[in-house]
Design an enzyme around this catalytic site. Sequence first.
Site, PDB file in Angstrom:
ATOM      1  CG  ASP A 163      -2.063   1.049   1.134  1.00  0.00           C
ATOM      2  OD1 ASP A 163      -2.334   1.490  -0.174  1.00  0.00           O
ATOM      3  OD2 ASP A 163      -2.767   1.497   1.963  1.00  0.00           O
ATOM      4  CE  LYS A 166      -1.154   3.203  -4.053  1.00  0.00           C
ATOM      5  NZ  LYS A 166      -1.399   2.317  -2.868  1.00  0.00           N
ATOM      6  CG  ASP A 191      -5.644  -0.336  -0.987  1.00  0.00           C
ATOM      7  OD1 ASP A 191      -6.578  -0.870  -1.253  1.00  0.00           O
ATOM      8  OD2 ASP A 191      -5.624   0.690  -0.194  1.00  0.00           O
ATOM      9  CG  ASN A 192      -5.151   2.140  -3.144  1.00  0.00           C
ATOM     10  OD1 ASN A 192      -4.438   2.259  -2.194  1.00  0.00           O
ATOM     11  ND2 ASN A 192      -6.463   2.393  -2.925  1.00  0.00           N
ATOM     12  CD  GLU A 221      -8.102   4.626  -0.037  1.00  0.00           C
ATOM     13  OE1 GLU A 221      -8.482   3.534  -1.022  1.00  0.00           O
ATOM     14  OE2 GLU A 221      -6.864   4.915  -0.166  1.00  0.00           O
TER      15      GLU A 221
END
Length: 239
Positions: A163, A166, A191-192, A221
């Site tokens: 996380d 990126k 994540d993401n 989120e």
Amino acid sequence: MKNLYRLLDLTKIIINEIIDYGASYFRVKKFKVDIVENLALKNANKNNPQAILDTIDYYAWNEAFLMNIGDEKGLLLEKAIREKNPANCLELGVYLGYSSIRILRNLHENSKLTSIEASNKYFEISQKIVSHSGLSNRWKPMKGKSKDVIPSLKEKYDFVFLDHWKDEYLSDLKTIQRQGLLNDKAVIFADNVVLFNMEDYLSYVRNSSTFESKFISTMREYSKTQPDGIEISIFNKDD
Ligand code: MG
């Protein structure tokens, strides 16, 4: 069109972060992470992880965006931890310690978590928040850029939570693999992967025979409308 909305949403978040940083730099207002630190230490009793998470979530839903994994995806992270019951976890990107708390509170007595954070400020805040939660005895925070810290790691991990930056997911995962830091059937929880359109990472874990990968669609989120998702990939050592 969907991509345009995603880009606009992402641009809005980034601009707000810059404005917030600028305003606190010029002392127009307090940096939001300092506000959250104060709230978490003041509103939540010591040794009450849930009260800290609630305080952070409330702020992020009602005051200003925070780049934690958030409550919806946070529960998926906790579920993945409980299902795997890992002995040794690695987290890349700590921010305020929110996800560290979610991981730590689901670990068994002899399990532990190492968390790497590049920012001095976030590193300090997360130490105070996690220690306030009463969960820091099985936690090893490490300061530095993931690409600089990972080469110093010697232990093997059963669970890795990605996380951080990126554009570093893929290169860091490859370094972790190359160094032999993954136990067989280790879980990589990223994540993401939709919000940031992480095609390179996704194509690597989905097309490599070394990983068995599944995607879970979620909202970003602290958003009820912006699509996001997590990718959970299981490492097969012998492939
Ligand atoms: Mg995230």
